[in-house]
Design an enzyme around this catalytic site. Structure first.
Site, PDB file in Angstrom:
ATOM      1  N   PRO A   1      -6.125 -11.215  -2.199  1.00  0.00           N
ATOM      2  CA  PRO A   1      -6.968 -10.962  -1.041  1.00  0.00           C
ATOM      3  C   PRO A   1      -6.420  -9.917  -0.078  1.00  0.00           C
ATOM      4  O   PRO A   1      -5.218  -9.869   0.178  1.00  0.00           O
ATOM      5  CB  PRO A   1      -7.058 -12.329  -0.343  1.00  0.00           C
ATOM      6  CG  PRO A   1      -5.958 -13.143  -0.916  1.00  0.00           C
ATOM      7  CD  PRO A   1      -5.704 -12.611  -2.291  1.00  0.00           C
ATOM      8  N   ASN A   2      -7.336  -9.110   0.416  1.00  0.00           N
ATOM      9  CA  ASN A   2      -7.089  -8.087   1.444  1.00  0.00           C
ATOM     10  C   ASN A   2      -6.325  -6.865   0.939  1.00  0.00           C
ATOM     11  O   ASN A   2      -6.163  -5.897   1.677  1.00  0.00           O
ATOM     12  CB  ASN A   2      -6.381  -8.688   2.670  1.00  0.00           C
ATOM     13  CG  ASN A   2      -7.216  -9.772   3.308  1.00  0.00           C
ATOM     14  OD1 ASN A   2      -8.380  -9.539   3.594  1.00  0.00           O
ATOM     15  ND2 ASN A   2      -6.661 -10.956   3.484  1.00  0.00           N
TER      16      ASN A   2
ATOM     17  N   ARG B   1      -5.124  -1.141   6.362  1.00  0.00           N
ATOM     18  CA  ARG B   1      -4.696  -2.469   6.822  1.00  0.00           C
ATOM     19  C   ARG B   1      -3.239  -2.446   7.264  1.00  0.00           C
ATOM     20  O   ARG B   1      -2.352  -2.143   6.442  1.00  0.00           O
ATOM     21  CB  ARG B   1      -4.853  -3.428   5.637  1.00  0.00           C
ATOM     22  CG  ARG B   1      -4.296  -4.796   5.874  1.00  0.00           C
ATOM     23  CD  ARG B   1      -4.223  -5.610   4.587  1.00  0.00           C
ATOM     24  NE  ARG B   1      -3.763  -6.940   4.886  1.00  0.00           N
ATOM     25  CZ  ARG B   1      -3.156  -7.731   4.032  1.00  0.00           C
ATOM     26  NH1 ARG B   1      -2.958  -7.348   2.778  1.00  0.00           N
ATOM     27  NH2 ARG B   1      -2.764  -8.921   4.404  1.00  0.00           N
TER      28      ARG B   1
ATOM     29  N   TYR C   1       2.208  -2.255   5.402  1.00  0.00           N
ATOM     30  CA  TYR C   1       1.764  -1.995   4.028  1.00  0.00           C
ATOM     31  C   TYR C   1       1.642  -0.516   3.665  1.00  0.00           C
ATOM     32  O   TYR C   1       1.289  -0.193   2.530  1.00  0.00           O
ATOM     33  CB  TYR C   1       0.417  -2.701   3.792  1.00  0.00           C
ATOM     34  CG  TYR C   1       0.485  -4.189   4.059  1.00  0.00           C
ATOM     35  CD1 TYR C   1       1.393  -4.990   3.372  1.00  0.00           C
ATOM     36  CD2 TYR C   1      -0.335  -4.801   5.003  1.00  0.00           C
ATOM     37  CE1 TYR C   1       1.479  -6.356   3.619  1.00  0.00           C
ATOM     38  CE2 TYR C   1      -0.266  -6.163   5.258  1.00  0.00           C
ATOM     39  CZ  TYR C   1       0.654  -6.927   4.572  1.00  0.00           C
ATOM     40  OH  TYR C   1       0.741  -8.279   4.813  1.00  0.00           O
TER      41      TYR C   1
ATOM     42  N   ASN D   1       0.535  -9.280  -7.277  1.00  0.00           N
ATOM     43  CA  ASN D   1       0.697  -9.436  -5.832  1.00  0.00           C
ATOM     44  C   ASN D   1      -0.458 -10.323  -5.399  1.00  0.00           C
ATOM     45  O   ASN D   1      -1.595  -9.849  -5.273  1.00  0.00           O
ATOM     46  CB  ASN D   1       0.660  -8.093  -5.105  1.00  0.00           C
ATOM     47  CG  ASN D   1       0.842  -8.259  -3.596  1.00  0.00           C
ATOM     48  OD1 ASN D   1       0.873  -9.379  -3.096  1.00  0.00           O
ATOM     49  ND2 ASN D   1       0.979  -7.150  -2.892  1.00  0.00           N
TER      50      ASN D   1
ATOM     51  N   ALA E   1      -1.895 -13.346   0.319  1.00  0.00           N
ATOM     52  CA  ALA E   1      -1.654 -14.605   1.040  1.00  0.00           C
ATOM     53  C   ALA E   1      -1.660 -15.821   0.113  1.00  0.00           C
ATOM     54  O   ALA E   1      -1.029 -16.844   0.420  1.00  0.00           O
ATOM     55  CB  ALA E   1      -2.693 -14.770   2.138  1.00  0.00           C
TER      56      ALA E   1
ATOM     57  N   GLU F   1       6.511 -10.444  -9.893  1.00  0.00           N
ATOM     58  CA  GLU F   1       5.816 -10.615  -8.609  1.00  0.00           C
ATOM     59  C   GLU F   1       6.169  -9.431  -7.707  1.00  0.00           C
ATOM     60  O   GLU F   1       7.345  -9.044  -7.617  1.00  0.00           O
ATOM     61  CB  GLU F   1       6.286 -11.932  -7.979  1.00  0.00           C
ATOM     62  CG  GLU F   1       5.683 -12.224  -6.620  1.00  0.00           C
ATOM     63  CD  GLU F   1       6.256 -13.504  -5.984  1.00  0.00           C
ATOM     64  OE1 GLU F   1       7.137 -14.154  -6.596  1.00  0.00           O
ATOM     65  OE2 GLU F   1       5.844 -13.826  -4.864  1.00  0.00           O
TER      66      GLU F   1
ATOM     67  N   HIS G   1       5.496  -7.559  -3.762  1.00  0.00           N
ATOM     68  CA  HIS G   1       4.954  -7.513  -2.395  1.00  0.00           C
ATOM     69  C   HIS G   1       5.354  -6.187  -1.770  1.00  0.00           C
ATOM     70  O   HIS G   1       6.503  -5.748  -1.931  1.00  0.00           O
ATOM     71  CB  HIS G   1       5.484  -8.667  -1.538  1.00  0.00           C
ATOM     72  CG  HIS G   1       5.115  -9.992  -2.117  1.00  0.00           C
ATOM     73  ND1 HIS G   1       3.862 -10.530  -1.970  1.00  0.00           N
ATOM     74  CD2 HIS G   1       5.819 -10.844  -2.901  1.00  0.00           C
ATOM     75  CE1 HIS G   1       3.814 -11.670  -2.637  1.00  0.00           C
ATOM     76  NE2 HIS G   1       4.983 -11.886  -3.206  1.00  0.00           N
TER      77      HIS G   1
ATOM     78  N   ARG H   1       9.713 -11.261   7.768  1.00  0.00           N
ATOM     79  CA  ARG H   1       8.449 -11.610   8.426  1.00  0.00           C
ATOM     80  C   ARG H   1       8.399 -13.106   8.747  1.00  0.00           C
ATOM     81  O   ARG H   1       9.402 -13.791   8.699  1.00  0.00           O
ATOM     82  CB  ARG H   1       7.289 -11.153   7.527  1.00  0.00           C
ATOM     83  CG  ARG H   1       7.337  -9.643   7.247  1.00  0.00           C
ATOM     84  CD  ARG H   1       6.134  -9.151   6.494  1.00  0.00           C
ATOM     85  NE  ARG H   1       4.914  -9.312   7.273  1.00  0.00           N
ATOM     86  CZ  ARG H   1       3.692  -9.207   6.768  1.00  0.00           C
ATOM     87  NH1 ARG H   1       3.528  -8.935   5.470  1.00  0.00           N
ATOM     88  NH2 ARG H   1       2.634  -9.375   7.540  1.00  0.00           N
TER      89      ARG H   1
HETATM   90  C1  DQA Z   1       1.791  -9.265   0.797  1.00  0.00           C
HETATM   91  C2  DQA Z   1       2.519 -10.221   1.732  1.00  0.00           C
HETATM   92  C3  DQA Z   1       1.673 -11.436   2.021  1.00  0.00           C
HETATM   93  O1  DQA Z   1       2.359 -12.322   2.885  1.00  0.00           O
HETATM   94  C4  DQA Z   1       0.374 -11.032   2.685  1.00  0.00           C
HETATM   95  O2  DQA Z   1      -0.447 -12.157   2.897  1.00  0.00           O
HETATM   96  C5  DQA Z   1      -0.349  -9.990   1.921  1.00  0.00           C
HETATM   97  C6  DQA Z   1       0.428  -8.879   1.350  1.00  0.00           C
HETATM   98  C7  DQA Z   1       2.594  -7.963   0.563  1.00  0.00           C
HETATM   99  O3  DQA Z   1       2.262  -7.242  -0.364  1.00  0.00           O
HETATM  100  O4  DQA Z   1       3.513  -7.657   1.322  1.00  0.00           O
HETATM  101  O5  DQA Z   1      -1.560  -9.980   1.833  1.00  0.00           O
HETATM  102  O6  DQA Z   1       1.620  -9.894  -0.464  1.00  0.00           O
END
Ligand code: DQA
Length: 150
Positions: free
Chosen positions: A15-16, A23, A28, A79, A82, A103, A105, A112
């Site tokens: 998501p997102n 964003r 990011y 990735n 959340a 994995e 990020h 964070r």
């Molecule tokens: C994320 C880190 C997560 O905590 C966050 O909710 C994201 C992006 C990252 O790529 O740093 O959506 O996965």
């Protein structure tokens, strides 16, 4: 190089992550997901990796894609956004298919909020790359190439 030498890798974004570029650039960066995917595609080609990209804001859709990956892919780079910190369903799907997982990020989760320090994926992944922005996806591809050629 024959067709059978080519390994198929599924890259899943949660998501997102469709909003990358606009964003929270402080966390990011400014590259879009399409920019990152293009770089991965090119990098994958140099290593005979066939890379397929999917993004969803829906947990169940991600679970379905993970289940389908069992017969079509040799590995997963994920990735989960959340959902990383909440989804037992994504963890269970990854456990069910038994493919190598890296994995990723973009941000360094450990710099964070505390709720981001918990991942339902890290302990079942071959490894975790976080904090290197979009470059982390290319690092994940390199890592996966090593894992698949072991
Ligand atoms: C994320 C880190 C997560 O905590 C966050 O909710 C994201 C992006 C990252 O790529 O740093 O959506 O996965």
């Amino acid at each position: 190089m024959t067709q059978s030498d080519t390994k198929r890798i599924l890259v899943l974004n949660g998501p997102n992550l469709n909003l990358l570029g606009m964003r929270e650039p402080g966390h990011y960066g400014t590259a879009t997901l399409a920019d990152i995917n293009d770089l991965m595609q090119q990098h994958g080609k140099t290593m005979a990796l066939d890379v397929d990209f999917r993004q969803s804001n829906l947990e169940g859709e991600l679970v379905n894609w993970i289940q389908e990956a069992r017969n079509n892919f040799q590995a997963i780079i994920i990735n989960a956004g959340a959902y990383t910190h909440t989804s037992v369903a994504i963890r269970d799907a990854l456990l069910a298919i038994d493919l190598p997982i890296v994995e990723v990020h973009l941000s360094n989760l450990y710099k964070r909020e505390e709720f981001r320090h918990k991942s339902y994926i890290s302990d079942i992944a071959q490894g975790v790359i976080c904090g290197f922005g979009g470059r982390g996806y290319l690092m994940a591809l390199d890592a996966m190439q090593d894992i698949l050629s072991e």
